[in-house]
Design an enzyme around this catalytic site. Structure first.
Site, PDB file in Angstrom:
ATOM      1  N   LYS A  15      -4.963 -14.228 -10.817  1.00  0.00           N
ATOM      2  CA  LYS A  15      -6.311 -14.528 -10.355  1.00  0.00           C
ATOM      3  C   LYS A  15      -7.250 -13.341 -10.556  1.00  0.00           C
ATOM      4  CE  LYS A  15      -6.068 -13.077  -5.621  1.00  0.00           C
ATOM      5  NZ  LYS A  15      -6.580 -13.268  -4.294  1.00  0.00           N
ATOM      6  N   LYS A  75     -10.539  -7.764  -7.314  1.00  0.00           N
ATOM      7  CA  LYS A  75     -11.365  -6.558  -7.340  1.00  0.00           C
ATOM      8  C   LYS A  75     -10.627  -5.409  -8.015  1.00  0.00           C
ATOM      9  CE  LYS A  75     -14.594  -6.557  -3.480  1.00  0.00           C
ATOM     10  NZ  LYS A  75     -14.855  -6.053  -2.138  1.00  0.00           N
ATOM     11  N   LYS A 102       0.834  -1.215   0.000  1.00  0.00           N
ATOM     12  CA  LYS A 102       0.000   0.000   0.000  1.00  0.00           C
ATOM     13  C   LYS A 102       0.866   1.262   0.000  1.00  0.00           C
ATOM     14  CE  LYS A 102      -3.963  -1.687  -0.408  1.00  0.00           C
ATOM     15  NZ  LYS A 102      -4.418  -2.814   0.394  1.00  0.00           N
TER      16      LYS A 102
END
Ligand code: TRP
Length: 335
Positions: A194, A197, A111
């Site tokens: 994969k 979101k 992050k």
């Protein structure tokens, strides 16, 4: 009965990866465990969603949870911010969490790299809040994906540390619940990795037929096999993985055979894949819309789930406050 708990942040929509990778297993667990499933709206504040959009984000995930088959008769379904005991435990756990260990978590480092201008304290203590979510219900099993394993390790460390620091046994050590062979990894449509979101490679439970078709038809493939029985490149193998998840065995076999004898037409495979995805998701989509708009139903579900969650949470918090040494002048720690 063992206690199961899992949560999902209220950002965006649920996709096939969430559904086949996680939700379907939550649904199965509802019969055999004491289950808590919640919407982590406090966690979603790390990215500062606009107040005007905040509630609809929560409502969206809630409706998608329920439409997918989470059953409020079997599980406690609630919103994190409705259970203030979680926030109180979070404060207490923060006191025994160290900056160094939190800075070392991969998710924090990621992050920081992705958003260097928003390295807030909530981001650093994200795993502490997650530990509070889990420990407040003294959950034993936490069904989560691989990406959350490190956070779960933090929860275990904090449970152990709290117990030894305050000479108590209030917290069990939560374990990641592994679905073993049942755990399907759902790939994205962009050729590698994969479905996620934030990757923009997903099919969402709320997508309509046209959107699904468009997304699937655009999926990455290659020029096609030139030799019989050649190994599949990842992009093509991913389409087969998806086909395996949503289509019948006959369909899968048919396309496997045509791949192996080099007659495959990816257009046909994609058309079939889109159709079979639609068969699975469009009924859920219809339910999502119906549930999203049923204010009374949502209220009833959350009211019940919150009562169950707060009962469990306040029982834990009472022991925790005792252990830490609180003796409220106002009698909060009596009874
Ligand atoms: N961190 C989890 C995620 O991003 C969401 C989450 C918050 C969670 N609290 C939790 C998951 C407690 C399991 C248990 O997916």
């Amino acid at each position: 009965m063992e206690i199961v708990l899992s949560g999902i942040r209220s950002t965006g929509h649920l996709h096939l990866g969430n559904y086949y990778g996680a939700l379907r297993n939550y649904i199965k667990m509802q019969d055999n465990y004491n289950c808590f499933f919640f919407i982590a709206d406090l966690h979603s504040l790390t990215t500062h969603p606009h107040p005007d959009d905040f509630h609809s984000g929560v409502r969206t995930i809630l409706a998608e949870y329920l439409a997918s088959g989470l059953d409020p008769e079997k599980s406690a379904i609630f919103v994190q911010s409705d259970v203030p005991e979680i926030s109180e435990l979070y404060v207490l756990l923060n006191m025994i969490s160290y900056k160094g260990e939190l800075e070392r978590t991969t998710s924090f480092k990621d992050k920081v790299r992705q958003n260097p201008d928003n390295v807030n304290a909530g981001l650093l203590t994200y795993p502490v809040l997650m530990a509070a979510d889990i420990l407040i219900h003294r959950a034993n099993l936490v069904p989560v994906g691989k990406d959350q394993e490190q956070h779960l390790e933090v929860a275990r460390v904090l449970a152990r540390r709290f117990n030894s620091f305050y000479n108590t046994e209030v917290f069990p050590e939560p374990k990641a619940f592994n679905f073993g062979d049942d755990l399907v990894k759902v790939p994205g449509l962009d050729g590698s990795g994969k479905m996620g979101k934030s990757e923009g490679n997903g099919v969402y439970l709320c997508d309509d037929e046209t959107t699904i078709r468009k997304k699937v038809m655009k999926a990455v493939t290659d020029a096609g096999p030139t030799e019989p029985n050649s190994t599949m490149p990842e992009a093509v193998a991913n389409l087969f993985t998806l086909l395996n998840i949503v289509s019948s065995k006959d369909t899968v076999d048919h396309f496997k055979e045509s791949y192996n004898n080099c007659t495959i037409r990816y257009g046909d495979l994609k058309k079939q894949l889109a159709e079979d995805i639609c068969k699975q998701t469009l009924p859920i989509k219809a339910k999502i819309e119906q549930i999203y708009n049923d204010e009374e139903y949502l209220k009833r579900v959350v009211k019940r789930g919150t009562e169950q969650a707060r009962e469990s949470a306040s029982a834990t918090l009472k022991e925790v406050r005792r252990a830490v040494g609180f003796r409220s002048f106002l009698g909060f720690d009596d009874k």
